[in-house]
Write a protein that holds these residues in place. Structure first.
Motif, PDB file in Angstrom:
ATOM      1  N   ALA A 261      -2.007 -23.466 -11.683  1.00 48.37           N
ATOM      2  CA  ALA A 261      -3.257 -23.047 -12.075  1.00 48.37           C
ATOM      3  C   ALA A 261      -3.461 -21.866 -12.787  1.00 48.37           C
ATOM      4  O   ALA A 261      -4.468 -21.716 -13.692  1.00 48.37           O
ATOM      5  CB  ALA A 261      -4.039 -22.710 -10.563  1.00 48.37           C
ATOM      6  N   ARG A 262      -2.265 -21.037 -12.991  1.00 51.60           N
ATOM      7  CA  ARG A 262      -2.595 -19.786 -13.651  1.00 51.60           C
ATOM      8  C   ARG A 262      -1.861 -20.049 -14.922  1.00 51.60           C
ATOM      9  O   ARG A 262      -2.305 -19.465 -15.874  1.00 51.60           O
ATOM     10  CB  ARG A 262      -1.329 -18.602 -12.997  1.00 51.60           C
ATOM     11  CG  ARG A 262      -2.255 -18.111 -11.732  1.00 51.60           C
ATOM     12  CD  ARG A 262      -1.411 -17.000 -11.279  1.00 51.60           C
ATOM     13  NE  ARG A 262      -2.111 -16.022 -10.412  1.00 51.60           N
ATOM     14  CZ  ARG A 262      -1.281 -14.900  -9.848  1.00 51.60           C
ATOM     15  NH1 ARG A 262      -0.170 -14.681 -10.121  1.00 51.60           N
ATOM     16  NH2 ARG A 262      -1.945 -14.405  -8.818  1.00 51.60           N
ATOM     17  N   ARG A 263      -0.914 -21.131 -15.098  1.00 54.30           N
ATOM     18  CA  ARG A 263      -0.345 -21.200 -16.696  1.00 54.30           C
ATOM     19  C   ARG A 263      -0.579 -22.457 -17.226  1.00 54.30           C
ATOM     20  O   ARG A 263      -0.599 -22.467 -18.575  1.00 54.30           O
ATOM     21  CB  ARG A 263       1.390 -21.190 -16.198  1.00 54.30           C
ATOM     22  CG  ARG A 263       1.878 -19.974 -15.404  1.00 54.30           C
ATOM     23  CD  ARG A 263       3.206 -19.854 -14.959  1.00 54.30           C
ATOM     24  NE  ARG A 263       3.874 -19.933 -16.327  1.00 54.30           N
ATOM     25  CZ  ARG A 263       5.040 -20.689 -16.342  1.00 54.30           C
ATOM     26  NH1 ARG A 263       5.536 -21.388 -15.269  1.00 54.30           N
ATOM     27  NH2 ARG A 263       5.928 -20.724 -17.448  1.00 54.30           N
TER      28      ARG A 263
ATOM     29  N   LEU B 222      -0.192 -22.827  -7.512  1.00 59.27           N
ATOM     30  CA  LEU B 222      -0.507 -21.425  -7.761  1.00 59.27           C
ATOM     31  C   LEU B 222      -0.007 -21.097  -9.215  1.00 59.27           C
ATOM     32  O   LEU B 222      -0.869 -20.628 -10.074  1.00 59.27           O
ATOM     33  CB  LEU B 222      -0.134 -20.161  -6.772  1.00 59.27           C
ATOM     34  CG  LEU B 222      -0.340 -18.726  -7.242  1.00 59.27           C
ATOM     35  CD1 LEU B 222      -1.824 -18.639  -7.329  1.00 59.27           C
ATOM     36  CD2 LEU B 222       0.464 -17.869  -6.465  1.00 59.27           C
ATOM     37  N   LEU B 223       1.201 -21.685  -9.416  1.00 61.27           N
ATOM     38  CA  LEU B 223       1.616 -21.422 -10.799  1.00 61.27           C
ATOM     39  C   LEU B 223       0.948 -22.255 -11.901  1.00 61.27           C
ATOM     40  O   LEU B 223       0.643 -21.836 -12.959  1.00 61.27           O
ATOM     41  CB  LEU B 223       3.193 -21.714 -10.791  1.00 61.27           C
ATOM     42  CG  LEU B 223       4.333 -20.709 -10.198  1.00 61.27           C
ATOM     43  CD1 LEU B 223       5.424 -21.288 -10.186  1.00 61.27           C
ATOM     44  CD2 LEU B 223       4.111 -19.393 -11.204  1.00 61.27           C
TER      45      LEU B 223
ATOM     46  N   ALA C  96       5.704 -26.973 -12.464  1.00 56.82           N
ATOM     47  CA  ALA C  96       4.931 -25.484 -12.603  1.00 56.82           C
ATOM     48  C   ALA C  96       5.568 -24.528 -13.072  1.00 56.82           C
ATOM     49  O   ALA C  96       4.974 -23.894 -13.745  1.00 56.82           O
ATOM     50  CB  ALA C  96       4.227 -25.405 -11.199  1.00 56.82           C
TER      51      ALA C  96
ATOM     52  N   TRP D  45      -8.381 -27.428  -9.577  1.00 62.02           N
ATOM     53  CA  TRP D  45      -6.791 -27.677  -9.554  1.00 62.02           C
ATOM     54  C   TRP D  45      -6.164 -28.209  -8.347  1.00 62.02           C
ATOM     55  O   TRP D  45      -5.284 -28.977  -8.370  1.00 62.02           O
ATOM     56  CB  TRP D  45      -6.059 -26.339  -9.824  1.00 62.02           C
ATOM     57  CG  TRP D  45      -5.941 -26.050 -11.134  1.00 62.02           C
ATOM     58  CD1 TRP D  45      -6.454 -24.916 -12.078  1.00 62.02           C
ATOM     59  CD2 TRP D  45      -5.207 -26.726 -12.261  1.00 62.02           C
ATOM     60  NE1 TRP D  45      -6.336 -25.025 -13.273  1.00 62.02           N
ATOM     61  CE2 TRP D  45      -5.284 -26.110 -13.478  1.00 62.02           C
ATOM     62  CE3 TRP D  45      -4.105 -27.700 -11.957  1.00 62.02           C
ATOM     63  CZ2 TRP D  45      -4.713 -26.317 -14.640  1.00 62.02           C
ATOM     64  CZ3 TRP D  45      -3.422 -28.134 -13.402  1.00 62.02           C
ATOM     65  CH2 TRP D  45      -3.836 -27.397 -14.472  1.00 62.02           C
TER      66      TRP D  45
ATOM     67  N   ASN E  60      -3.341 -24.218 -17.714  1.00 66.72           N
ATOM     68  CA  ASN E  60      -4.657 -24.521 -18.575  1.00 66.72           C
ATOM     69  C   ASN E  60      -5.020 -23.434 -19.738  1.00 66.72           C
ATOM     70  O   ASN E  60      -5.693 -23.704 -20.377  1.00 66.72           O
ATOM     71  CB  ASN E  60      -5.844 -23.995 -17.374  1.00 66.72           C
ATOM     72  CG  ASN E  60      -7.079 -24.453 -17.932  1.00 66.72           C
ATOM     73  OD1 ASN E  60      -7.104 -25.625 -18.469  1.00 66.72           O
ATOM     74  ND2 ASN E  60      -8.209 -24.048 -17.379  1.00 66.72           N
ATOM     75  N   LEU E  61      -3.519 -23.321 -20.126  1.00 62.57           N
ATOM     76  CA  LEU E  61      -3.516 -22.589 -21.348  1.00 62.57           C
ATOM     77  C   LEU E  61      -3.091 -23.686 -22.432  1.00 62.57           C
ATOM     78  O   LEU E  61      -2.019 -24.244 -22.371  1.00 62.57           O
ATOM     79  CB  LEU E  61      -2.627 -21.010 -21.602  1.00 62.57           C
ATOM     80  CG  LEU E  61      -3.328 -20.129 -20.494  1.00 62.57           C
ATOM     81  CD1 LEU E  61      -2.008 -18.993 -20.190  1.00 62.57           C
ATOM     82  CD2 LEU E  61      -4.332 -19.828 -20.719  1.00 62.57           C
TER      83      LEU E  61
END
Length: 392
Positions: free
Chosen positions: A380-382, A377-378, A292, A231, A384-385
């Motif tokens: 990378a966490r959200r 951070l946001l 993000a 990311w 990819n879904l």
């Protein structure tokens, strides 16, 4: 077995996308240059000249006509009409054919020649503060000059020398010296501040658009594959071209005004260059955080407009920052533009050394680091879904 075709790198993929899209490439090049050029043309005259006023001369004497001629000869004033009544003047004022009118009383010359005070009435449209301020200053200068000339002539006839007459007429004299913008030029006051204000709008829109389209079109997997699953690499590839383009545009703006227009950097050039880079970096990071946080191109663009479009009004250039109510000042301090314009004023016009702006530079760096880290951070966490893809 046939070989799997080599996937392009993230930067190569982004460059190919930019080259294929005329408008996206234009957002990083000719569009901001064109709009900034139009903005400069508006204020390129620097000083407002020949603003129209009306004169109602009820005296029609030699002195009243002299006052009218002097007003018309003043660089900032044009006597547009000589009228007979205030009703006509108010009509022109409402039409915005004039921005004020001067009423010379019927006993103007008689009062002056008799050694008594004569009052002229100046009425102006205070809706336009810039017009009103410039016109009132020039009207006051002309009337004061004429008044001083009449007074000194009268005293000279009484045998008082010119030097003594001047001292008696004005025993306390104020010497006015303007600093950092000697000519009170709108080009220095407004254009130098409005250019970065326009630039920050383009920065946020460009970054939000380039990342938001990946989410909207559901191409996040291909984007990540081009960045080898990282990311950090993926986001860096998206930011590198806006960062380079808008930093170069900021340098172009600096060169144009310092070399082409003669507004040389009076203070630290290194400090100003560092401030420009930090401004671009801070708004790239802010745009990353916006997209993000929302995962929606439409919402992010709306947020970008809300944050960047009115930013100049809160930056302390048009209205003093210290005079704002606490909520407005808190919002102003939360905008990178506010801190950058303080740096620009210090370094470019006021001649400050680099360490005078260290606090503001650290604030801009903090904007870039905090917003950038949170946005990454946001994302990378959200992002990819599959549920985050396809939103408008």
């Amino acid at each position: 077995m046939p070989e799997t075709p080599q996937q392009p790198g993230a930067i190569t993929r982004e460059w190919a996308r930019l080259r294929a899209d005329f408008w996206d490439l234009g957002m990083l090049s000719w569009i901001p240059v064109l709009l900034c050029g139009i903005l400069w043309l508006i204020f390129s005259a620097g000083i407002a000249r020949d603003l129209p006023i009306a004169v109602i001369d009820k005296d029609n004497s030699a002195l009243s006509r002299q006052l009218t001629r002097w007003l018309d000869a003043s660089p900032g004033i044009e006597v547009h009409e000589q009228l007979a009544s205030s009703g006509q003047a108010l009509h022109l004022l409402r039409e915005r054919s004039v921005f004020g009118y001067l009423v010379i009383p019927g006993d103007f010359e008689k009062q002056l020649l008799g050694g008594r005070q004569a009052t002229v009435q100046w009425l102006y449209n205070a809706q336009f503060s810039s017009h009103a301020g410039a016109l009132s200053r020039d009207v006051r200068t002309v009337t004061t000059t004429l008044s001083a000339g009449i007074e000194m002539t009268a005293r000279a006839k009484q045998g008082v020398s010119t030097i003594q007459a001047a001292a008696q007429f004005e025993p306390i004299r104020t010497q006015l010296n303007s600093l950092y913008n000697e000519n009170i030029s709108y080009e220095a006051f407004l254009t130098l501040a409005l250019m970065p204000s326009m630039l920050q709008i383009f920065i946020v829109i460009a970054v939000v658009t380039t990342i938001g389209r990946e989410l909207r079109d559901g191409t996040v997997p291909q984007w990540l594959i081009s960045a080898k699953g990282s990311w950090l690499r993926a986001v860096a590839a998206k930011l590198v071209f806006p960062l380079m383009a808008y930093t170069l545009l900021a340098l172009l703006y600096l060169l144009f005004f310092s070399l082409g227009r003669g507004w040389a950097v009076a203070g630290s050039l290194v400090g100003l260059l560092m401030s420009m880079f930090l401004l671009v970096l801070a708004y790239c990071a802010l745009a990353l955080l916006l997209i993000a946080a929302t995962l929606s191109l439409r919402l992010s663009l709306s947020g970008a407009a809300f944050i960047t479009a009115p930013a100049f009004a809160f930056a302390g250039q048009a209205f003093p920052l210290m005079a704002m109510p606490a909520p407005a000042r808190a919002w102003a301090e939360a905008l990178p533009l506010t801190h950058y314009l303080q740096l620009q004023s210090k370094y470019w016009l006021a001649g400050a050394p680099w360490h005078y702006g260290l606090q503001q530079m650290l604030i801009l760096a903090a904007f870039a680091i905090v917003c950038g880290a949170l946005g990454l951070l946001l994302l990378a966490r959200r992002a990819n879904l599959p549920a985050a893809w396809g939103r408008t």
